[in-house]
Design an enzyme around this catalytic site. Structure first.
Site, PDB file in Angstrom:
ATOM      1  CG  HIS A 130      39.198  30.305  43.417  1.00 20.82           C
ATOM      2  ND1 HIS A 130      39.223  31.659  43.213  1.00 20.82           N
ATOM      3  CD2 HIS A 130      38.197  29.825  42.644  1.00 20.82           C
ATOM      4  CE1 HIS A 130      38.260  31.999  42.365  1.00 20.82           C
ATOM      5  NE2 HIS A 130      37.617  30.898  42.004  1.00 20.82           N
ATOM      6  CB  CYS A 134      43.319  32.062  47.722  1.00 20.00           C
ATOM      7  SG  CYS A 134      41.701  32.308  46.981  1.00 20.00           S
ATOM      8  CG  HIS A 172      39.940  38.932  47.772  1.00 20.04           C
ATOM      9  ND1 HIS A 172      38.846  38.147  47.512  1.00 20.04           N
ATOM     10  CD2 HIS A 172      39.511  40.223  47.681  1.00 20.04           C
ATOM     11  CE1 HIS A 172      37.791  38.913  47.291  1.00 20.04           C
ATOM     12  NE2 HIS A 172      38.168  40.177  47.376  1.00 20.04           N
ATOM     13  CG  HIS A 173      44.178  35.445  49.045  1.00 18.91           C
ATOM     14  ND1 HIS A 173      42.854  35.187  48.709  1.00 18.91           N
ATOM     15  CD2 HIS A 173      44.217  35.571  50.391  1.00 18.91           C
ATOM     16  CE1 HIS A 173      42.126  35.143  49.819  1.00 18.91           C
ATOM     17  NE2 HIS A 173      42.923  35.367  50.841  1.00 18.91           N
ATOM     18  CB  CYS A 223      42.025  35.514  43.730  1.00 19.74           C
ATOM     19  SG  CYS A 223      43.033  35.520  45.207  1.00 19.74           S
TER      20      CYS A 223
HETATM   21 ZN    ZN Z   1      41.847  34.617  46.907  1.00 19.83          ZN
END
Ligand code: ZN
Length: 181
Positions: free
Chosen positions: A142, A144, A75-76, A73
């Protein structure tokens, strides 16, 4: 600074003793692993499909189910893992079967969010085959969400993209959805 040197700095910042034995080669290994997980940046659609496009009179749906998918991902930088189902309605040309999986992999091996990944795969299949319609469904878990944040262990996310016939014709769409369900 090289990727390896950055990983040494990150480990230090996390509170690790970067000189301890178990970590001696970790920055090098982590850099190599990350480059592998992001190797899709080095690939192009042309390379990946490698001309494996064949003439065909078949105008029935071609479906490749349960394509394993590993991505990160954006974002993370944590993994999301799942399966992709890809279908298209040929318009005179079909794609070698393994190439569908390789297209999924090329986009998955980049930093992603699942929605964009689904769309990029669908548009690439459309572009390469000139298909009358393309459908992509991805179901993934996910890390995250599972390892941090809300820590929802069993939630999975489903995204879908329908182009052409799959978007315009409800019976084609429901045939596809029944086949992947
Ligand atoms: Zn993420």
């Amino acid at each position: 600074m090289s990727l390896e040197q950055h990983y040494t700095a990150i480990l230090g910042q996390l509170g690790e003793d970067v000189s301890r034995e178990g970590l001696l080669d970790t920055p090098k290994r982590a850099a190599k692993a990350m480059q592998y997980l992001c190797r899709g940046y080095q690939q192009t659609l042309d390379e990946v499909t490698n001309g494996a496009l064949f003439s065909s009179d078949n105008s029935e749906m071609v479906l490749v189910k349960n394509i394993e998918l590993y991505s990160l991902c954006e974002h993370h930088l944590l993994p999301f893992i799942g399966k992709a189902h890809v279908a298209y309605i040929p318009n005179g040309k079909v794609l070698g079967l393994s190439k569908v999986a390789r297209i999924v992999d090329m986009f998955a091996r980049r930093l992603q969010i699942q929605e964009n990944l689904s769309r990029q795969i669908a548009e690439a299949i459309e572009q390469v085959t000139g298909a009358l319609g393309v459908a992509v469904v991805i179901e993934a878990q996910h890390m995250c969400m599972m390892m941090r944040g809300v820590e929802k262990q069993n939630s999975s996310m489903v995204t879908s993209v329908m182009l052409g016939e799959f978007r315009d014709n409800p019976s084609t769409r429901s045939e596809f959805l029944n086949l992947v369900r």
